[in-house]
Design a protein around this motif. Structure first.
Motif, PDB file in Angstrom:
ATOM      1  N   GLU A 355     -17.297 -25.756 -28.648  1.00  0.00           N
ATOM      2  CA  GLU A 355     -18.448 -25.551 -29.535  1.00  0.00           C
ATOM      3  C   GLU A 355     -19.758 -25.814 -28.811  1.00  0.00           C
ATOM      4  OE1 GLU A 355     -18.744 -24.648 -32.726  1.00  0.00           O
ATOM      5  OE2 GLU A 355     -16.633 -24.242 -33.005  1.00  0.00           O
ATOM      6  N   VAL A 356     -19.690 -26.415 -27.630  1.00  0.00           N
ATOM      7  CA  VAL A 356     -20.902 -26.863 -26.938  1.00  0.00           C
ATOM      8  C   VAL A 356     -21.099 -26.046 -25.666  1.00  0.00           C
ATOM      9  CG1 VAL A 356     -22.061 -28.817 -25.856  1.00  0.00           C
ATOM     10  CG2 VAL A 356     -20.572 -29.190 -27.840  1.00  0.00           C
ATOM     11  N   ARG A 357     -22.284 -25.493 -25.531  1.00  0.00           N
ATOM     12  CA  ARG A 357     -22.642 -24.753 -24.320  1.00  0.00           C
ATOM     13  C   ARG A 357     -23.443 -25.671 -23.410  1.00  0.00           C
ATOM     14  NH1 ARG A 357     -26.976 -21.994 -22.445  1.00  0.00           N
ATOM     15  NH2 ARG A 357     -28.131 -22.454 -24.353  1.00  0.00           N
ATOM     16  N   VAL A 358     -23.007 -25.789 -22.163  1.00  0.00           N
ATOM     17  CA  VAL A 358     -23.680 -26.644 -21.184  1.00  0.00           C
ATOM     18  C   VAL A 358     -24.211 -25.746 -20.080  1.00  0.00           C
ATOM     19  CG1 VAL A 358     -23.438 -28.569 -19.590  1.00  0.00           C
ATOM     20  CG2 VAL A 358     -22.133 -28.555 -21.739  1.00  0.00           C
ATOM     21  N   SER A 359     -25.526 -25.624 -19.994  1.00  0.00           N
ATOM     22  CA  SER A 359     -26.119 -24.660 -19.053  1.00  0.00           C
ATOM     23  C   SER A 359     -25.864 -25.036 -17.607  1.00  0.00           C
ATOM     24  CB  SER A 359     -27.620 -24.525 -19.308  1.00  0.00           C
ATOM     25  OG  SER A 359     -28.278 -25.764 -19.146  1.00  0.00           O
ATOM     26  N   ASP A 360     -25.680 -26.334 -17.310  1.00  0.00           N
ATOM     27  CA  ASP A 360     -25.450 -26.741 -15.923  1.00  0.00           C
ATOM     28  C   ASP A 360     -24.075 -26.322 -15.406  1.00  0.00           C
ATOM     29  OD1 ASP A 360     -27.937 -27.833 -15.644  1.00  0.00           O
ATOM     30  OD2 ASP A 360     -27.320 -29.874 -16.145  1.00  0.00           O
ATOM     31  N   ARG A 361     -23.175 -25.926 -16.299  1.00  0.00           N
ATOM     32  CA  ARG A 361     -21.849 -25.500 -15.844  1.00  0.00           C
ATOM     33  C   ARG A 361     -21.936 -24.257 -14.962  1.00  0.00           C
ATOM     34  NH1 ARG A 361     -19.483 -26.235 -21.547  1.00  0.00           N
ATOM     35  NH2 ARG A 361     -18.356 -28.216 -21.430  1.00  0.00           N
ATOM     36  N   VAL A 362     -22.839 -23.358 -15.306  1.00  0.00           N
ATOM     37  CA  VAL A 362     -22.919 -22.070 -14.620  1.00  0.00           C
ATOM     38  C   VAL A 362     -24.384 -21.763 -14.315  1.00  0.00           C
ATOM     39  CG1 VAL A 362     -22.381 -19.605 -14.728  1.00  0.00           C
ATOM     40  CG2 VAL A 362     -20.889 -21.252 -15.874  1.00  0.00           C
ATOM     41  N   VAL A 363     -24.660 -21.387 -13.069  1.00  0.00           N
ATOM     42  CA  VAL A 363     -26.014 -21.025 -12.650  1.00  0.00           C
ATOM     43  C   VAL A 363     -26.055 -19.527 -12.342  1.00  0.00           C
ATOM     44  CG1 VAL A 363     -27.852 -21.378 -10.962  1.00  0.00           C
ATOM     45  CG2 VAL A 363     -26.427 -23.315 -11.689  1.00  0.00           C
ATOM     46  N   PRO A 364     -26.873 -18.761 -13.040  1.00  0.00           N
ATOM     47  CA  PRO A 364     -27.038 -17.353 -12.693  1.00  0.00           C
ATOM     48  C   PRO A 364     -28.134 -17.163 -11.643  1.00  0.00           C
ATOM     49  CG  PRO A 364     -28.024 -17.795 -14.841  1.00  0.00           C
ATOM     50  CD  PRO A 364     -27.544 -19.108 -14.306  1.00  0.00           C
ATOM     51  N   ILE A 365     -27.829 -16.367 -10.633  1.00  0.00           N
ATOM     52  CA  ILE A 365     -28.803 -16.031  -9.595  1.00  0.00           C
ATOM     53  C   ILE A 365     -28.925 -14.513  -9.543  1.00  0.00           C
ATOM     54  CG2 ILE A 365     -29.403 -16.161  -7.145  1.00  0.00           C
ATOM     55  CD1 ILE A 365     -27.818 -18.736  -6.950  1.00  0.00           C
ATOM     56  N   LEU A 366     -30.129 -14.016  -9.694  1.00  0.00           N
ATOM     57  CA  LEU A 366     -30.378 -12.577  -9.701  1.00  0.00           C
ATOM     58  C   LEU A 366     -31.228 -12.196  -8.505  1.00  0.00           C
ATOM     59  CD1 LEU A 366     -31.139 -12.152 -13.507  1.00  0.00           C
ATOM     60  CD2 LEU A 366     -29.057 -11.492 -12.306  1.00  0.00           C
ATOM     61  N   ILE A 367     -30.731 -11.253  -7.714  1.00  0.00           N
ATOM     62  CA  ILE A 367     -31.454 -10.780  -6.540  1.00  0.00           C
ATOM     63  C   ILE A 367     -32.009  -9.392  -6.859  1.00  0.00           C
ATOM     64  CG2 ILE A 367     -31.282 -10.197  -4.101  1.00  0.00           C
ATOM     65  CD1 ILE A 367     -28.945 -12.212  -3.949  1.00  0.00           C
ATOM     66  N   HIS A 368     -33.312  -9.274  -6.816  1.00  0.00           N
ATOM     67  CA  HIS A 368     -33.999  -8.057  -7.231  1.00  0.00           C
ATOM     68  C   HIS A 368     -34.574  -7.321  -6.018  1.00  0.00           C
ATOM     69  CE1 HIS A 368     -34.175  -9.861 -11.343  1.00  0.00           C
ATOM     70  NE2 HIS A 368     -34.444 -10.981 -10.684  1.00  0.00           N
ATOM     71  N   GLY A 369     -34.932  -6.079  -6.240  1.00  0.00           N
ATOM     72  CA  GLY A 369     -35.739  -5.346  -5.275  1.00  0.00           C
ATOM     73  C   GLY A 369     -37.197  -5.409  -5.678  1.00  0.00           C
ATOM     74  N   ASP A 370     -38.092  -5.369  -4.709  1.00  0.00           N
ATOM     75  CA  ASP A 370     -39.512  -5.515  -5.035  1.00  0.00           C
ATOM     76  C   ASP A 370     -40.032  -4.357  -5.879  1.00  0.00           C
ATOM     77  OD1 ASP A 370     -38.925  -4.265  -2.490  1.00  0.00           O
ATOM     78  OD2 ASP A 370     -41.069  -4.070  -2.166  1.00  0.00           O
ATOM     79  N   ALA A 371     -39.699  -3.121  -5.502  1.00  0.00           N
ATOM     80  CA  ALA A 371     -40.185  -1.971  -6.266  1.00  0.00           C
ATOM     81  C   ALA A 371     -39.571  -1.946  -7.656  1.00  0.00           C
ATOM     82  CB  ALA A 371     -39.863  -0.680  -5.514  1.00  0.00           C
ATOM     83  N   ALA A 372     -38.289  -2.274  -7.751  1.00  0.00           N
ATOM     84  CA  ALA A 372     -37.598  -2.221  -9.035  1.00  0.00           C
ATOM     85  C   ALA A 372     -38.047  -3.340  -9.965  1.00  0.00           C
ATOM     86  CB  ALA A 372     -36.089  -2.283  -8.817  1.00  0.00           C
ATOM     87  N   PHE A 373     -38.292  -4.533  -9.420  1.00  0.00           N
ATOM     88  CA  PHE A 373     -38.698  -5.654 -10.271  1.00  0.00           C
ATOM     89  C   PHE A 373     -39.999  -5.328 -11.000  1.00  0.00           C
ATOM     90  CE2 PHE A 373     -40.495  -9.799 -11.309  1.00  0.00           C
ATOM     91  CZ  PHE A 373     -39.376 -10.507 -11.734  1.00  0.00           C
ATOM     92  N   ALA A 374     -40.893  -4.663 -10.303  1.00  0.00           N
ATOM     93  CA  ALA A 374     -42.188  -4.340 -10.902  1.00  0.00           C
ATOM     94  C   ALA A 374     -42.102  -3.162 -11.865  1.00  0.00           C
ATOM     95  CB  ALA A 374     -43.202  -4.018  -9.797  1.00  0.00           C
ATOM     96  N   ALA A 375     -41.144  -2.257 -11.669  1.00  0.00           N
ATOM     97  CA  ALA A 375     -41.184  -0.980 -12.379  1.00  0.00           C
ATOM     98  C   ALA A 375     -40.095  -0.774 -13.416  1.00  0.00           C
ATOM     99  CB  ALA A 375     -41.136   0.167 -11.365  1.00  0.00           C
ATOM    100  N   GLU A 376     -38.920  -1.372 -13.248  1.00  0.00           N
ATOM    101  CA  GLU A 376     -37.827  -1.125 -14.180  1.00  0.00           C
ATOM    102  C   GLU A 376     -38.007  -1.953 -15.451  1.00  0.00           C
ATOM    103  OE1 GLU A 376     -35.593   1.027 -14.257  1.00  0.00           O
ATOM    104  OE2 GLU A 376     -35.202   1.725 -12.216  1.00  0.00           O
ATOM    105  N   GLY A 377     -38.030  -1.267 -16.592  1.00  0.00           N
ATOM    106  CA  GLY A 377     -38.272  -1.953 -17.859  1.00  0.00           C
ATOM    107  C   GLY A 377     -37.229  -2.973 -18.230  1.00  0.00           C
ATOM    108  N   VAL A 378     -35.995  -2.791 -17.749  1.00  0.00           N
ATOM    109  CA  VAL A 378     -34.938  -3.734 -18.103  1.00  0.00           C
ATOM    110  C   VAL A 378     -35.213  -5.124 -17.518  1.00  0.00           C
ATOM    111  CG1 VAL A 378     -33.417  -3.289 -16.118  1.00  0.00           C
ATOM    112  CG2 VAL A 378     -32.420  -3.926 -18.327  1.00  0.00           C
ATOM    113  N   VAL A 379     -36.052  -5.196 -16.485  1.00  0.00           N
ATOM    114  CA  VAL A 379     -36.423  -6.504 -15.925  1.00  0.00           C
ATOM    115  C   VAL A 379     -37.188  -7.315 -16.971  1.00  0.00           C
ATOM    116  CG1 VAL A 379     -37.724  -7.705 -14.133  1.00  0.00           C
ATOM    117  CG2 VAL A 379     -36.453  -5.622 -13.573  1.00  0.00           C
TER     118      VAL A 379
END
Length: 942
Positions: A355-379
C-alpha cells in the motif's frame, strides 16, 4: 532568514537596515523586511535598538504601519555608534556590492567554461562591476560580512566575489535564479559555494576514470574500424555520460535504492548497454555480424535494430547489488520518458500488494537529446507530471546529451532560447550546465543532482554540453551542412585523450600505463570478436515465436455474496460525510439490497468488477481526464463532500487489493505512455486509462503505434494496459464521435492486443475481470459507450455476473424461430440499439440482429456456428454507423467472407466514404442514422 540573522560581525549593518526600515520598509531587502515585520519585540530579542516611534506604529497583530517622521534612536554602544557612522558612508557601496554578489549566483553560468568547443554566447552584463557603478578595488574596502551571511572573517567583498567567481564560472554553470522556493535556492547556494560536490579525485580514482573513458572510447573506435558504415549512433563527444551513470548508480545504492530505470534514445545506447547494463561484448557483436538467436539482445518475434533494445542487468556497487533496467524505445525521440516514469512508479511500491510507495526504492534517469528536449512536446508533458499525486516518482534525474546540433539543424534554428534546457525553468527545476570534456566537473554535477533528489524528492536537469564526433549516423557526412563546426570537432582532442594527457602531466600516470590500458581494452574487444566470428548460424538456437495467448479464458463470474459485499462498500461513507443531494439520488439504487434480478447500469457493473478484483487482492489503477467522476457524470468512484470538499473513495477500503483512481492532466501522449510503462512493470495490476472522448486518443498515436501495439513483437515487452475510449455517433460532431476504431484494427496482428466493443454492463464487467486475470497479458482497446451508460435497454442483471462470462458474439434475443431468419445483420457497439430500438423494427420480418463484441481476435468459430444455426439464411449484412472507409468494415469484411458461405451474399451498410468521421449538424446526423438503420433492416424509407 533565521530568527537572529546576524552576529557581532554585522550587528551594526543590521541596526542600519532597521533604521532604514523605519523610514521606508521597501528600501531594505525582502528577507530583512520579513524579519523586521515581526515587530519590535522580535528585534529587541535579537539585540537591536528600536527606532523612536516605530513601536507606536505596530498594530495588535504585529503589522507595522506606514512610517512617520521621527527621530531615530542611536545604539548605546560607542563602538556600534562609530561603526554605524562608517556604514552610513558605505551604504551606497553596500547596495552595489549586494547586487554584484547576487549577479554571480544568478548569472555566473553565462560566463562559465561549459562549452568544450569554446563557443561562447556572451556573459551577462551584471557580471561586470561597472554595471553597478563600482570596481573590484572599491569593493575590496567593504567587509564581506556586511552584505552576506556567508562572508568569512576578514574577507572583503572583492575576496568573496573571487570565491564566488571560482564557484559559479568554472566548468559547471548553475541556474537557480528561476526557482521560487528561497529555501531550496539557499540550499543549492550552500552546496555550490562549499564545493562539497566538486571535490578532486584521488590518484587511484583518476586512473579508474581513465580506464573507464578508455573503455568508452575504445569500444566506439573499434566498432568504427571493424564495421565501417554500420549505424551505431556513437557516444563520442559526450563520453563522460558513462562515468556519470556509474556514479549515479553508486549514489543511488548508497541512499538505499534497489533499482534504477533508464530511458534514452539511440545515441550512446550501445555503450550504455555494454558498460552499464553489462551486456557482453559478444552479444552486441553478434548484432553487427548478423547472427541472431541468443544473447541479451535477442527477443522472439520480429525484433528491432540493436540501438533500440532494452536490457536488465545487475550492477555491483560499493553498497551492494543494484538492478539496472534500460527501457527499450523507438526512434520517436523522448516518447520513452513517460514510459520510464510509469515503470518507476509501479516498482516503487516494492511488491504487488504493498500500500506504500517509497520513491527511494527506484530512481528514474532520463537521457535526452538537446534538440529534442527543447522541441518535443512530450518532454513538457512528462515534466508536468513530476509533482502530480498520481504520477510523481520522487524526482527524476534528467541528463541532456547536448551535441549542440539536431541532425543538421543548428541550435539557432531549433529553439528560441539560450539553452536547450530552458523548458525546465518553467517547472522550477534546478539546472546544471557542465562541460563534457571536464571529467571531475561532470561527476560533481551528478553528485549535486543526486543529493538534490535525495533532499527534496524532485527533478533536476544536467545539461551535458559536448559535441557529436561524427554525423547523425556513421554513414552521414556532417561537413556538408556544418563545415566550420566539423573542422573544429575534427581538430578537437577527445575527452579521454585530454584526461590521459592531464594525468601524465601531473605525474599520476605514465605514458606506458596509458598505453597498457589501451591495449587491454582493445584486446578484450578483439577476443570477443574472434569468439563471435567462430560461431556459425547452425550453432544458434533461433527462437522466433512469441508465447501464445492462453487457449482458454479465465473464469470471470463472481459469487452473489461477494458482489453484495462490494455493493455495500461502494456507497459507504464516513460519519458526517455529506454526499451531494443530486448524486445521492443517483446512488440510491445501490443502497438497496443487490439480488440476482437487480438491474445494473454501466457504472454499477464497472464498480462491481473493480471491487471484486480488490477483494481478490489485485491492484486496480484507473486514470484519465475526469476519470474519478467520469466524463458523463456516471462513475463517481471518488466522492466529494458537498460541504467541505473532502474526498472519499469508498472502494479503496475494500482490499486487500489496492485501488488508485486519479484525474490525469489534460494530455494524452504523456499519460498514455506513463500508463503503458506502469503496466509493463506491474505483473498483476489492472491498469486502465480512459479518454475524455475517444476522439482525443490520436494525440497519443506514438504510444499506440510504437509501444502498445508493437512492443511485444519488437522487444518482448508485455503489457496489460486497457484503453477505455468513448465512441459512438450521437450527433455531437466530428470531434466527439469516433475513437478511430479502424486504426486500432489495422494494427492488430500476431495476437498483439484485444479490441472489443461491449454493449452491456455484464460484458464490460467480464472484460475487466478477464483482462486482470488472463495471462500472458495483452493490451486491450475498449470502445466504451456514451448514451448507453443509462439506457434501460442496455442494462444487465446481477445474475449475468454470477452465472456467465464474456461472450465474443451476442445473438439476437428477439429471435424465436431460427428457421424463419432470412437476413442476418451483424454489427458492433451502439448502433445495435439504434437498429433494435427503431420504431419500425417489427416491420422487418425474418431479420436477426447480432453483435460482434470482440473484433480482435476475430471470433470466426463463434460466427461460423451462429451462421450455420440459421438454415434459411439468404443474406448477411454488416451494418456500421461509421463511414465506409472507417469503423470495422475493412477489417471485418474479408474475415466474414471466410465465414459466410459463398452462396450467401455479403453486403454492408455504412456512411459514404468521408474525410471527416461525422456530420457537424444534428439534423444531418439524424437523417443519415435513419438511413443506415432502415437500410440495415431492409425497410424502405417513408
Amino acid at each position: 532568514m533565521s530568527d537572529i540573522p546576524f552576529d557581532h560581525q554585522n550587528a551594526a549593518y543590521a541596526q542600519l537596515l532597521y533604521e532604514e526600515f523605519a523610514r521606508n520598509p521597501e528600501a531594505v531587502p525582502s528577507e530583512w523586511r520579513a524579519f523586521f515585520d515581526r515587530g519590535p519585540a522580535a528585534a529587541q530579542d535579537a539585540g537591536l535598538i528600536v527606532p523612536d516611534g516605530l513601536a507606536d506604529r505596530v498594530s495588535a497583530n504585529g503589522v507595522v504601519s506606514a512610517p512617520a517622521a521621527a527621530p531615530l534612536a542611536a545604539a548605546d554602544d560607542p563602538g556600534v555608534r562609530a561603526e554605524l557612522a562608517h556604514l552610513r558612508a558605505l551604504l551606497p557601496l553596500v547596495s552595489r556590492a549586494t547586487g554584484f554578489i547576487q549577479a554571480y549566483r544568478d548569472h555566473g553560468h553565462t560566463r562559465a567554461d561549459i562549452n568544450p568547443l569554446g563557443i561562447e554566447q556572451g556573459a551577462h552584463p551584471q557580471l561586470d562591476p561597472s554595471f553597478f557603478g563600482t570596481s573590484m578595488e572599491e569593493l575590496d574596502q567593504v567587509p564581506a560580512s556586511v552584505v552576506m551571511e556567508e562572508g568569512r572573517e576578514g574577507e572583503s567583498v572583492a575576496g568573496a566575489l573571487r570565491r564566488l567567481e571560482a564557484a559559479y564560472t568554472g566548468h559547471i554553470g548553475y541556474e537557480f535564479e528561476h526557482m521560487e522556493d528561497p529555501e531550496r535556492v539557499r540550499w543549492l547556494w550552500a552546496q555550490v559555494e562549499s564545493g562539497v560536490h566538486t571535490q578532486a579525485l584521488d590518484g587511484e580514482a583518476r586512473k579508474r576514470l581513465l580506464r573507464r573513458l578508455t573503455q568508452v572510447e575504445g569500444f566506439e573506435q573499434f566498432l568504427h574500424r571493424a564495421y565501417l558504415g554500420q549505424k551505431r549512433f556513437s557516444i563520442e563527444g559526450t563520453d563522460m555520460m558513462v562515468p556519470m551513470l556509474d556514479l549515479a548508480l553508486e549514489e543511488a545504492s548508497a541512499r538505499g535504492s534497489h533499482r534504477v530505470v533508464l530511458g534514452m534514445a539511440h545515441r550512446g545506447r550501445l555503450n550504455v548497454l555494454t558498460h552499464i547494463l553489462k551486456v557482453p561484448y559478444e552479444d552486441l557483436l553478434r548484432e553487427f555480424e548478423g547472427l541472431k538467436g541468443k544473447g541479451a539482445l535477442h527477443v522472439a518475434g520480429t525484433g528491432d535494430v540493436k540501438y533500440h533494445h532494452g536490457a536488465r542487468g545487475r550492477y555491483e556497487t560499493a553498497h551492494g547489488t543494484l538492478e539496472i533496467v534500460l527501457a527499450p524505445n523507438p526512434s520517436h525521440l523522448e516518447y520513452v520518458n513517460p514510459v520510464v516514469m510509469g515503470m518507476a512508479r509501479a516498482w516503487q511500491y516494492g511488491s504487488e500488494d504493498s500500500e506504500v510507495r517509497v520513491s527511494d526504492r527506484v530512481v528514474p534517469i532520463l537521457i535526452h537529446g538537446d534538440a529534442a528536449f527543447a522541441a518535443e512536446g512530450v518532454v513538457a508533458e512528462t515534466l508536468n507530471m513530476a509533482r502530480l499525486e498520481g504520477y510523481a516518482v520522487g524526482g527524476s534525474i534528467h541528463i541532456i546529451a547536448n551535441n549542440q546540433i539536431g541532425f543538421t539543424t543548428t541550435p539557432g534554428e531549433g529553439r528560441s532560447t539560450r539553452y536547450s534546457s530552458d523548458l525546465a525553468k518553467g517547472f522550477d527545476f534546478p539546472i546544471l550546465h557542465v562541460n563534457a570534456d571536464e571529467p571531475e566537473a561532470c561527476l560533481g554535477a551528478i553528485r549535486l543532482a543526486m543529493a538534490y533528489r535525495d533532499h527534496y524528492h524532485d527533478d533536476v536537469v544536467i545539461d551535458l554540453i559536448g559535441y557529436r564526433r561524427h554525423g547523425h549516423n556513421e554513414g552521414d557526412e556532417p561537413a556538408y551542412t556544418q563545415p566550420r563546426l566539423y573542422q573544429r570537432i575534427s581538430d578537437h582532442p577527445t575527452a579521454r585523450t585530454k584526461w590521459a594527457a592531464r594525468l601524465v602531466d601531473e605525474g599520476v600516470a605514465t605514458p606506458a600505463e596509458v598505453e597498457a590500458i589501451d591495449e587491454q581494452v582493445l584486446g578484450r574487444l578483439r577476443e570477443a570478436q574472434d569468439s563471435v566470428k567462430a560461431e556459425s548460424p547452425a550453432d544458434v538456437d533461433v527462437e522466433t515465436e512469441l508465447e501464445p495467448a492462453a487457449a482458454s479464458q479465465p473464469a470471470t463470474s463472481v459469487a452473489l455474496e461477494t458482489l453484495q459485499r462490494v455493493n455495500e462498500a461502494s456507497v459507504a461513507v464516513p460519519d458526517g460525510f455529506t454526499v451531494h443531494p443530486k448524486l445521492q439520488r443517483q446512488l440510491k439504487r445501490r443502497h438497496e439490497a443487490l439480488e440476482a434480478d437487480t438491474r445494473l447500469d454501466w457504472a454499477y457493473g464497472e464498480a462491481l468488477a473493480i471491487g471484486s478484483l480488490l477483494v481478490e487482492g489485485l491492484v486496480v489503477r484507473l486514470t484519465g481526464q475526469d476519470a474519478q467522476r467520469g466524463t458523463f457524470s456516471h462513475r463517481h468512484i471518488v466522492l466529494h463532500d458537498a460541504e467541505t470538499g473532502e474526498l472519499h473513495t469508498p472502494l479503496a477500503s475494500l482490499g486487500p487489493g489496492r485501488l488508485e483512481v486519479f484525474n490525469s492532466p489534460l494530455t494524452e501522449a504523456g499519460v498514455v505512455g506513463f500508463e503503458y510503462g506502469y503496466s509493463v512493470a506491474s505483473e498483476r495490476d489492472l491498469v486502465l486509462w480512459e479518454g475524455q472522448f475517444g476522439d482525443f486518443v490520436n494525440v497519443a498515436q506514438v504510444a499506440i503505434d510504437q509501444f502498445i501495439s508493437s512492443g511485444r513483437e519488437k522487444w518482448g515487452q508485455v503489457s496489460n494496459l486497457s484503453l477505455l475510449l468513448p465512441h459512438g455517433y450521437e450527433g455531437q460532431g466530428p470531434e466527439h464521435s469516433s475513437a478511430r476504431l479502424e486504426r486500432f484494427l489495422q494494427l492488430c496482428a500476431e495476437g498483439n492486443m484485444r479490441v472489443v466493443y461491449p454493449t452491456t454492463p455484464a460484458q464490460h464487467f467480464h472484460l475487466l475481470r478477464r483482462q486482470a486475470l488472463w495471462r500472458p497479458s495483452r493490451p486491450m482497446i475498449v470502445m466504451t459507450p456514451k448514451s448507453l451508460l443509462r439506457l434501460p435497454a442496455a442494462s444487465s442483471t446481477a445474475a449475468e455476473l454470477v452465472n456467465a462470462g464474456f461472450r465474443p458474439v451476442l445473438e439476437d434475443p428477439m429471435v424465436e424461430d431460427r428457421a424463419s431468419v432470412r437476413r442476418l445483420v451483424l454489427c458492433t457497439g451502439k448502433v445495435y440499439y439504434d437498429i433494435q430500438g427503431h420504431r419500425r423494427r417489427d416491420e422487418a420480418e425474418g431479420v436477426a440482429v447480432a453483435r460482434i463484441e470482440e473484433l480482435y481476435p476475430f471470433p470466426a468459430a463463434d460466427l461460423d456456428e451462429m451462421v450455420r444455426s440459421y438454415p434459411g439464411l439468404s443474406e448477411v449484412v454488416w451494418a456500421q454507423e461509421e463511414p465506409r472507409n472507417m469503423g470495422a468494415l475493412t477489417f471485418v469484411g474479408p474475415r466474414l467472407r471466410a465465414v459466410v458461405p459463398r452462396e450467401i451474399p455479403l453486403r454492408y451498410v455504412a456512411r459514404p466514404e468521408r474525410a471527416s468521421p461525422a456530420e457537424g449538424k444534428a439534423s444531418d446526423h439524424t437523417s443519415e442514422q435513419q438511413r443506415i438503420v432502415l437500410e440495415s433492416l431492409g425497410i424502405s424509407e417513408e
